[in-house]
Design an enzyme around this catalytic site. Structure first.
Site, PDB file in Angstrom:
ATOM      1  N   ILE A   1      -1.672   2.752  -6.754  1.00 54.27           N
ATOM      2  CA  ILE A   1      -1.209   3.063  -8.109  1.00 54.27           C
ATOM      3  C   ILE A   1       0.282   2.734  -8.266  1.00 54.27           C
ATOM      4  CG2 ILE A   1      -0.796   4.981  -9.712  1.00 54.27           C
ATOM      5  CD1 ILE A   1      -3.456   6.214  -8.684  1.00 54.27           C
TER       6      ILE A   1
ATOM      7  N   ASP B   1      11.243   7.965   2.809  1.00 52.07           N
ATOM      8  CA  ASP B   1      10.291   9.059   2.995  1.00 52.07           C
ATOM      9  C   ASP B   1      10.746  10.177   2.063  1.00 52.07           C
ATOM     10  OD1 ASP B   1       8.824  11.261   3.756  1.00 52.07           O
ATOM     11  OD2 ASP B   1       8.947  10.824   5.909  1.00 52.07           O
TER      12      ASP B   1
ATOM     13  N   TYR C   1      -4.195  19.786  -1.770  1.00 50.78           N
ATOM     14  CA  TYR C   1      -3.938  18.722  -2.748  1.00 50.78           C
ATOM     15  C   TYR C   1      -4.030  19.283  -4.167  1.00 50.78           C
ATOM     16  CZ  TYR C   1      -4.374  14.283  -5.236  1.00 50.78           C
ATOM     17  OH  TYR C   1      -4.182  13.230  -6.099  1.00 50.78           O
TER      18      TYR C   1
ATOM     19  N   THR D   1      -8.301   3.010  -4.871  1.00 46.98           N
ATOM     20  CA  THR D   1      -7.156   2.637  -4.024  1.00 46.98           C
ATOM     21  C   THR D   1      -7.571   2.857  -2.570  1.00 46.98           C
ATOM     22  OG1 THR D   1      -6.210   4.857  -3.882  1.00 46.98           O
ATOM     23  CG2 THR D   1      -5.485   3.511  -5.747  1.00 46.98           C
TER      24      THR D   1
END
Ligand code: NDP
Length: 255
Positions: free
Chosen positions: A23, A68, A162, A197
Site C-alpha cells: 500500500i 524504523d 492489530y 499485498t
C-alpha cells in the site's frame, strides 16, 4: 482554481512510511504523480531504493530513506534529512504497519509490544516529529493508514493486538485533528478493507469465504485503488476535512 487544480500536489513534499512495497508503495506513487516530491521510507533500504528508482523513472522526485518507525531517534533523523534534501514536509502518510495473527492466549507480550510499537508508537513518533515542524510552518496534512479492523473483527485469523492498534490510530487521528486544527494541520485517516499485498494474500482460496464473499463488491482491493483517496486527503481538495476516517473496503463493513 479548478476542481482538478485542488488535487495538485505540485511543489509539496510528502513522506510515506513503509513505502517500499504494498500500500505504501502505491500511495507514494500516487502522491508523486500528483506532483509531490516523495520520501520513500522503510526499514530495509534496498527495497526502498528500488521503489524510489521506479518512481524516478516515472519522472517523480523520490528520496529513499532507511527508517524504523519504532526508533524515535531514527524518526528525528529522517525528518532532518528529508527537510534538508527535499524541503519542509507538507504531507505525512503514516502507513508502516505489521499484523501478526495469533489468538489472545497465544500472544506473548513481546508480540503484543511489537505490533503496538510499530502501528501505534511508530505513528506517534512520526506524527510528533513532523507535526512540530508543521506547527512552525503554519500547516500541513497528515494521513494515517488505519483499517476497517478498527471497526470489525477479522476472521478467521484472530489478531487482537492489530485490531487494538488500529482502533487507537483512528482515535488518535481525531484527537490530533482537534488539537492541531488551530495550527492549520489537518489529520485524517484511511481505513482500507482487504487489499492484496505481501502482508495480506487475500487472493488465496482460503480467504475467499471470509475476506472476499462478505464484501458487497465481492472482491478484494488493489493498493493503487487507495491512491486517489490519499491524494485527496493530502491536499487542498479536502481543505474542510479533518478528523475523518475514510473507509475504502468494497462494501465489507456494510453488513
Ligand atoms: P506490507 O507488509 O506489504 O508493507 C509494509 C511496509 O511497511 C513495508 O514497506 C515495510 O518495509 C514497512 N515497515 C514494516 N515495519 C516497519 C517499521 N517498523 N518501520 C518502518 N517501516 C516498516 O503491508 P501492507 O501494504 O499490506 O500494509 C500497509 C499498511 O496498511 C499497514 O499499516 C496495514 O496495517 C494497513 N492495512 C493493510 C490492509 C491490507 O489488507 N493489506 C488493510 C487495512 C490496513 P520494511 O519491512 O523493510 O520495513
Amino acid at each position: 482554481m479548478t476542481v482538478l487544480d485542488s488535487f495538485s500536489l505540485q511543489g509539496k513534499v510528502a513522506v510515506v512510511t513503509g513505502a517500499s512495497r504494498g500500500i505504501g508503495r502505491a500511495l507514494a506513487q500516487a502522491l508523486g504523480e500528483a506532483g509531490a516530491s516523495v520520501a520513500v521510507t522503510a526499514r530495509t533500504l534496498e527495497p526502498a531504493e528500488r521503489a524510489a528508482r521506479e518512481l524516478q523513472a516515472a519522472g517523480i522526485t523520490a528520496l529513499p530513506v532507511s527508517l524504523d518507525v519504532t526508533d524515535s531517534a531514527q524518526v528525528d533523523r529522517m525528518v532532518e534529512l528529508v527537510s534538508e534534501k527535499l524541503g519542509p514536509i507538507d504531507v505525512l502518510v503514516n502507513n508502516a504497519g505489521i499484523s501478526i495473527g495469533r489468538e489472545a492466549l497465544d500472544t506473548p507480550d513481546e508480540l503484543w509490544r511489537e505490533v503496538l510499537a510499530t502501528n501505534l508508537d511508530g505513528l506517534w513518533y512520526c506524527t510528533k516529529a513532523v507535526g512540530a515542524r508543521m506547527v512552525e510552518q503554519g500547516g500541513g496534512s497528515i494521513v494515517n493508514i488505519g483499517s476497517m479492523s478498527a471497526m470489525i473483527v477479522n476472521r478467521p485469523r484472530w489478531q487482537p493486538a492489530y485490531l487494538a492498534s488500529k482502533a487507537a490510530v483512528h482515535q488518535l487521528t481525531k484527537a490530533l485533528a482537534a488539537e492541531w486544527a488551530p495550527h492549520g494541520i489537518r489529520v485524517n485517516a484511511l481505513a482500507p478493507g482487504y487489499i492484496l499485498t505481501e502482508a495480506s494474500p487475500v487472493d488465496q482460496p482460503e480467504y475467499r469465504e471470509w475476506c472476499v464473499e462478505p464484501a458487497a463488491m465481492k472482491r478484494y482491493g488493489l493498493p493503487e485503488e487507495l491512491g486517489p483517496a490519499v491524494v485527496f486527503l493530502a491536499g487542498q481538495a479536502s481543505s474542510f476535512m479533518t478528523g475523518s476516517v475514510v473507509v475504502i473496503d468494497g462494501g465489507f463493513t456494510l453488513f
